[in-house]
Design an enzyme around this catalytic site. Sequence first.
Site, mmCIF file in Angstrom:
data_model
loop_
_atom_site.group_PDB
_atom_site.id
_atom_site.type_symbol
_atom_site.label_atom_id
_atom_site.label_comp_id
_atom_site.label_asym_id
_atom_site.label_seq_id
_atom_site.Cartn_x
_atom_site.Cartn_y
_atom_site.Cartn_z
ATOM 1 N N SER A 150 -46.011 -14.006 30.176
ATOM 2 C CA SER A 150 -44.935 -14.270 29.228
ATOM 3 C C SER A 150 -45.556 -14.263 27.837
ATOM 4 C CB SER A 150 -44.302 -15.635 29.529
ATOM 5 O OG SER A 150 -43.506 -16.074 28.464
ATOM 6 N N HIS B 173 -42.452 -16.261 35.859
ATOM 7 C CA HIS B 173 -43.561 -16.649 36.729
ATOM 8 C C HIS B 173 -43.131 -16.818 38.186
ATOM 9 C CE1 HIS B 173 -46.264 -18.478 33.330
ATOM 10 N NE2 HIS B 173 -46.009 -17.196 33.176
ATOM 11 N N GLU C 76 -41.385 -23.433 33.075
ATOM 12 C CA GLU C 76 -42.321 -24.443 33.576
ATOM 13 C C GLU C 76 -41.721 -25.840 33.475
ATOM 14 O OE1 GLU C 76 -46.061 -24.261 31.509
ATOM 15 O OE2 GLU C 76 -46.223 -22.091 31.740
ATOM 16 N N ASP D 54 -41.611 -25.919 29.579
ATOM 17 C CA ASP D 54 -41.812 -24.685 28.816
ATOM 18 C C ASP D 54 -40.665 -23.775 29.202
ATOM 19 O OD1 ASP D 54 -42.473 -22.308 27.630
ATOM 20 O OD2 ASP D 54 -44.287 -21.958 28.809
ATOM 21 N N GLU E 79 -41.215 -26.790 25.088
ATOM 22 C CA GLU E 79 -41.897 -25.639 24.482
ATOM 23 C C GLU E 79 -40.991 -24.422 24.493
ATOM 24 O OE1 GLU E 79 -45.482 -22.678 25.925
ATOM 25 O OE2 GLU E 79 -45.627 -24.797 26.451
ATOM 26 N N LYS F 252 -53.397 -21.107 21.899
ATOM 27 C CA LYS F 252 -53.939 -20.166 22.881
ATOM 28 C C LYS F 252 -54.919 -19.250 22.155
ATOM 29 C CE LYS F 252 -49.894 -19.850 25.976
ATOM 30 N NZ LYS F 252 -48.677 -19.046 26.275
ATOM 31 N N SER G 114 -53.854 -24.554 25.455
ATOM 32 C CA SER G 114 -53.243 -23.956 26.640
ATOM 33 C C SER G 114 -54.078 -22.839 27.250
ATOM 34 C CB SER G 114 -51.859 -23.397 26.278
ATOM 35 O OG SER G 114 -51.276 -22.701 27.362
ATOM 36 N N HIS G 115 -53.977 -22.740 28.568
ATOM 37 C CA HIS G 115 -54.490 -21.603 29.338
ATOM 38 C C HIS G 115 -53.505 -20.438 29.229
ATOM 39 C CE1 HIS G 115 -51.872 -22.666 33.105
ATOM 40 N NE2 HIS G 115 -51.216 -22.850 31.980
ATOM 41 N N SER H 169 -51.430 -17.499 32.076
ATOM 42 C CA SER H 169 -51.115 -17.384 33.511
ATOM 43 C C SER H 169 -52.153 -16.536 34.251
ATOM 44 C CB SER H 169 -49.713 -16.817 33.702
ATOM 45 O OG SER H 169 -49.533 -15.647 32.938
ATOM 46 N N LYS I 151 -52.547 -28.008 28.506
ATOM 47 C CA LYS I 151 -51.899 -27.558 29.739
ATOM 48 C C LYS I 151 -52.727 -26.416 30.312
ATOM 49 C CE LYS I 151 -48.430 -24.080 28.457
ATOM 50 N NZ LYS I 151 -47.051 -23.633 28.704
#
Length: 462
Positions: free
Chosen positions: A59, A184, A193, A271, A320, A372, A399-400, A402, A423
């Site tokens: 995303s 996702h 999320e 999210d 988010e 990110k 953040s990571h 996906s 996250k």
Amino acid sequence: FSFAFAISSLLSAPSPVTAMPIQAVLAREILDSRGNPTVEVDVTTELGRFRAAVPSGASTGIYEALELRDGDKQRYLGKGVLKAVNNVNTIIGPALVGKDPALQTEIDNLMVQQLDATQNEWGWCKQKLGANAILAVSLAVARAGAAQKGVPLYQHISDLAGFPGDKPFILPVPAFNVINGGTHAGNKLAMQEFMILPVGASSFREAMQIGCEVYHTLKKVINEKYGLDATNVGDEGGFAPNIQDNREGLRLVLEAINKSGHGDKVKIGMDVAASEFYKDGKYDLNFKQEGNDGSQQLTGVQLGDLYKQFIQEFPIVSIEDPFEQDDWEHYGQFTTAVGQQIQVVGDDLLVTNPKRVEKAINQQSCNALLLKVNQIGSVTESIQACQMSQQAGWGVMVSHRSGETEDNFIADLVVGLRTGEIKTGAPCRSERLSKYNQLMRIEEELGSRAQYAGLTFRRPLA
């Protein structure tokens, strides 16, 4: 490559610091957690080899810096990264040999502003060399710089951000993505999320325990309601049961929180990733069903009202990407209405881009940044976006993506920048746990020099 060797090298680094220039830079193509190619880089100095790998999102915001892919459909369905790898090995690497890895800003600026030098209206866009090529080198250089100074990576990042040496470090509240929807997941959930945040824990280690206990309770609840198949996990380790409605997802999470016995310690985050279901000025909550009757299409105002209902009904502390990435108007209206109560996080809106962060601060469009590193493409620019946000009184959630790797750089990043929240998926799948496990190690190492953000996660430096 041996992590034990890297650690022993780090511990034996000389003091005072002696410049140990970069001797070699080598990139290669590896695979991320979805089986798609990504870039890994080794930077070599006298102290050894320092490695970093970059993640990739599904995303993605349209304003993110360019992730360079090969486009050869005969190889990895067009997703190869050999062009980016070649750019590191033939352009970036030779230019960095002999440079001092401790000079992060100088090296990042060389890569971004001179070797790549591409710009658009939002700044340096990395369209020549690729943000994935530049970032992999930037991360590896940071590790080499930390080793040269003989300090942990989080301390080096703290120094780069200009924090005083005696300032306590902050361990973040983890936001665990436990139910997946949106792009996702294959269910009907529009919103991407549903997260749990153990803000009432007394330490990061306890937060992990609480998160795991809620996660396993949720698995049991889902199994009883939807069957064993519904407990299969998605890209980020969350569950994707065949839920028809977003409110149903929130109810499930709240039930698991209460049944786990942690009802007083855990809050909920979302999210929404609203850009994924925005079309022709409307938000379609039934976007996964092609040719639907349009009955679930909402205006920005109606969608904002739905969020307000959620906030009243559930212990939500963070939302988010509630609106599309160019819907500045509804972002601003919503933040004005609920910004005291909850955190409104800009991800696709901001893409960790200092210029977009500046616009959002000026327009009061949101009150938190999702950080990110691969959206902007260098450590230096990531720190800049973070500092701008913190100085504006915003929250910052590291953040990571996906599509992740075993690289755990963001664990040190969140501690070094003291953002207070991170996250990086559910407490499941090793590419997610690599970050959480590193944070537990850091907390152990810091001892009394570490504070858990807890209830102050939105503004831990205030």
